[in-house]
Design an enzyme around this catalytic site. Structure first.
Site, PDB file in Angstrom:
ATOM      1  CD  GLU A 180      -8.481   4.132  -0.086  1.00  0.00           C
ATOM      2  OE1 GLU A 180      -8.908   3.675  -1.163  1.00  0.00           O
ATOM      3  OE2 GLU A 180      -7.571   4.977  -0.037  1.00  0.00           O
ATOM      4  CD  GLU A 323      -1.536   2.072  -3.283  1.00  0.00           C
ATOM      5  OE1 GLU A 323      -0.463   1.891  -2.636  1.00  0.00           O
ATOM      6  OE2 GLU A 323      -1.588   2.039  -4.520  1.00  0.00           O
TER       7      GLU A 323
END
Length: 358
Positions: A180, A323
């Site tokens: 994300e 991430e």
């Protein structure tokens, strides 16, 4: 997406998620016990291999084609000053992912994983040949003043994740990781964890990108305000997601549900991914059996969230970058678990005497 999903369609979809294959799990355990080692001595590696067999229905599945899906979206609650970084960093980091320069890109190359970056709700116009554009909204609304999104928008976010997993599955991917990007997204994640687990805002909130004590105290108050203003219903996960969640969190819920439907392992990254997993588990209980926790982040509520799901992390590296980095690192752990089961000799094949107490 060509269609708009209704809530009924979503519930019908998740009702078809099957429980894991218990026979495959048992067969994997039995094989493991015949390998040239004391039973259970490889610990979580053995258990993970058996879990993978149960998920896929195959004793030693081929998971060489794997993808980390990075859902990107902005958050209106950033207006409350809860992040150390400005919201402009979200689209800038999306471009960094697309150019291959982020931590997750480097780690994914080492793990033989594809990186797919999705604009599901960035508050800016983005264009890039490798960007998957599935924008549901231009960032969520400020949850401290009202609902972050409508129930319909939350459902569409979930549908984005489901449909993307199905597309990637049709292209050969058999293992997925959740990633994300969204400045401020530890705030809605902490709010979700607080509501879904019963933690206080103070227990659920962490420092995110590294905020000061003063900002952390303010962040806690913002989370408390958002919960008070919206009154999310714990027994209605879509209500929780729409009122105090994020659109990229909704996308990750869909990734998890889509992977579970297709009997593929989905490796959770950190706090934001685990908040999404809490929503997914509440929508479809069977989906939990397809989740693997990669690591326990430095966010203090993460341990409680994982415990609530009955998950324990594969690795512990004090990560807090997000991430999908922890999830991609765990691909190496998963590969090791499968290789040990496939390549180790058995007592019989090696001509080694077994235990006396068998």
């Amino acid at each position: 997406m060509n269609t708009t999903w209704t809530e009924q369609q979503l519930l019908q979809y998740v009702s078809t998620i099957k429980p894991p294959n218990k026979d495959a799990f048992k067969a994997a355990q039995q094989h493991s016990d015949q390998l040239t080692k004391p039973p259970g001595s490889l610990g979580k590696l053995e258990h993970t291999a058996a879990q993978l067999a149960a998920m896929t229905g195959e004793l030693w599945p081929d998971l060489s084609k794997r993808t980390v899906i990075i859902m990107a979206g902005d958050h209106g609650v950033c207006d409350e000053g809860i992040s150390a970084f400005p919201q402009s960093v979200t689209p800038q980091m999306v471009h960094n992912f697309l150019q291959g320069g982020a931590a997750v890109n480097v780690l994914a190359r080492g793990a033989g994983a594809d990186v797919v970056c999705v604009d599901i709700g960035v508050a800016a116009e983005l264009e890039h040949e490798h960007l998957v554009s599935r924008k549901v909204m231009y960032g969520t609304h400020n949850m401290a003043k009202g609902a972050a999104m409508t129930r319909a928008e939350a459902i569409q976010g979930i549908a984005v994740g489901i449909e993307l997993v199905e597309e990637l599955y049709n292209k050969g991917s058999r293992m997925f990781a959740t990633g994300e990007m969204g400045i401020g997204n530890t705030t809605p994640s902490a709010a979700i964890v607080a509501v879904m687990t019963g933690l206080s805002a103070e227990q659920a909130a962490g420092r995110g990108t590294g905020i000061s004590d003063h900002m952390l105290a303010h962040k806690i108050k913002v989370i408390e305000q958002a919960i008070q203003v919206n009154e999310p219903k714990r027994n209605d996960p879509l209500d929780v997601l729409s009122k105090i969640g994020g659109i990229e969190i909704a996308g990750l819920v869909g990734v998890i549900l889509g992977a579970a439907k297709l009997r593929c392992p989905v490796v959770l990254d950190g706090y934001i991914s685990t908040a999404a997993a809490l929503i997914a588990a509440a929508i479809a209980e069977n989906s939990t059996a397809y989740m693997l926790a990669s690591h326990q982040s430095q966010e203090q509520g993460h341990r409680h969230a994982l415990s609530s799901l009955g998950l324990t992390p594969c690795i512990q590296l004090d990560l807090r970058v997000g991430e999908g980095t922890g999830a991609v690192l765990s691909f190496h752990f998963i590969d090791a678990a499968l290789k040990l089961m496939q390549e180790m000799a058995t007592f019989s094949s090696a001509g080694i005497d077994g235990r006396n107490d068998q």
